[in-house]
Design a protein around this motif. Structure first.
Motif, PDB file in Angstrom:
ATOM      1  N   GLU A  48       0.837  -1.193   0.000  1.00 17.39           N
ATOM      2  CA  GLU A  48       0.000   0.000   0.000  1.00 17.39           C
ATOM      3  C   GLU A  48       0.872   1.244   0.000  1.00 17.39           C
ATOM      4  OE1 GLU A  48      -3.673   1.893   2.562  1.00 17.39           O
ATOM      5  OE2 GLU A  48      -2.266   0.558   3.578  1.00 17.39           O
ATOM      6  N   VAL A  49       0.519   2.193  -0.862  1.00 16.98           N
ATOM      7  CA  VAL A  49       1.182   3.492  -0.850  1.00 16.98           C
ATOM      8  C   VAL A  49       0.434   4.351   0.164  1.00 16.98           C
ATOM      9  CG1 VAL A  49       1.761   5.538  -2.202  1.00 16.98           C
ATOM     10  CG2 VAL A  49       1.860   3.276  -3.262  1.00 16.98           C
ATOM     11  N   CYS A  50       1.170   4.888   1.137  1.00 10.05           N
ATOM     12  CA  CYS A  50       0.528   5.663   2.197  1.00 10.05           C
ATOM     13  C   CYS A  50       1.425   6.836   2.609  1.00 10.05           C
ATOM     14  CB  CYS A  50       0.215   4.777   3.402  1.00 10.05           C
ATOM     15  SG  CYS A  50       1.646   3.885   4.035  1.00 10.05           S
ATOM     16  N   LYS A  51       0.825   7.783   3.311  1.00 11.02           N
ATOM     17  CA  LYS A  51       1.565   8.916   3.861  1.00 11.02           C
ATOM     18  C   LYS A  51       2.346   8.460   5.084  1.00 11.02           C
ATOM     19  CE  LYS A  51       0.591  13.251   2.458  1.00 11.02           C
ATOM     20  NZ  LYS A  51       1.598  13.937   1.680  1.00 11.02           N
ATOM     21  N   LEU A  52       3.582   8.866   5.173  1.00  8.47           N
ATOM     22  CA  LEU A  52       4.376   8.545   6.351  1.00  8.47           C
ATOM     23  C   LEU A  52       4.006   9.513   7.475  1.00  8.47           C
ATOM     24  CD1 LEU A  52       7.836   7.924   4.664  1.00  8.47           C
ATOM     25  CD2 LEU A  52       6.202   6.243   5.487  1.00  8.47           C
ATOM     26  N   PRO A  53       3.797   8.988   8.680  1.00  9.99           N
ATOM     27  CA  PRO A  53       3.403   9.859   9.788  1.00  9.99           C
ATOM     28  C   PRO A  53       4.468  10.917  10.093  1.00  9.99           C
ATOM     29  CG  PRO A  53       3.534   7.547  10.489  1.00  9.99           C
ATOM     30  CD  PRO A  53       3.951   7.608   9.057  1.00  9.99           C
ATOM     31  N   ARG A  54       4.013  12.109  10.375  1.00 12.54           N
ATOM     32  CA  ARG A  54       4.855  13.257  10.763  1.00 12.54           C
ATOM     33  C   ARG A  54       5.827  13.699   9.662  1.00 12.54           C
ATOM     34  NH1 ARG A  54       4.359  10.046  15.103  1.00 12.54           N
ATOM     35  NH2 ARG A  54       6.375   9.053  14.887  1.00 12.54           N
ATOM     36  N   LEU A  55       5.680  13.173   8.472  1.00 12.49           N
ATOM     37  CA  LEU A  55       6.512  13.598   7.346  1.00 12.49           C
ATOM     38  C   LEU A  55       5.602  13.930   6.175  1.00 12.49           C
ATOM     39  CD1 LEU A  55       9.259  10.833   7.444  1.00 12.49           C
ATOM     40  CD2 LEU A  55       9.491  13.176   8.251  1.00 12.49           C
TER      41      LEU A  55
END
Length: 85
Positions: A48-55
């Motif tokens: 899964e392509v996802c947003k990295l937390p805090r970045l």
């Protein structure tokens, strides 16, 4: 861009002759046979392509669905090493 990452994942999966299907806009369900000592081990996982937390970056999350952990580890290492992100 998440779409570019999906294309890169598709390229690597094709090069490793893995079967896959798109389950969601940014989610692949993947299957392959990993040859072990004297048997072929079926390995299934999600990418899964996802947003990295805090970045403000996108990343790829891999999760084992079925198969032994050692066979999954081999497949995951080979695939992640070939990704050009």
């Amino acid at each position: 861009d998440p779409s570019d990452i999906m294309e890169e994942i598709k390229r690597v999966l094709d090069s490793h002759q893995c079967e896959y299907e798109v389950r969601d806009r940014f989610l692949y369900f993947c299957t392959t046979l990993e040859p072990l000592t004297n048997v072929d081990a079926l390995v299934q996982w999600e990418m899964e392509v996802c947003k990295l937390p805090r970045l403000s970056l996108n990343g790829v999350r891999m999760r084992r669905i079925a198969g032994s952990s050692s066979a999954y580890k081999t497949v995951a290492s080979r695939i992640s090493n070939d990704l050009k992100l």
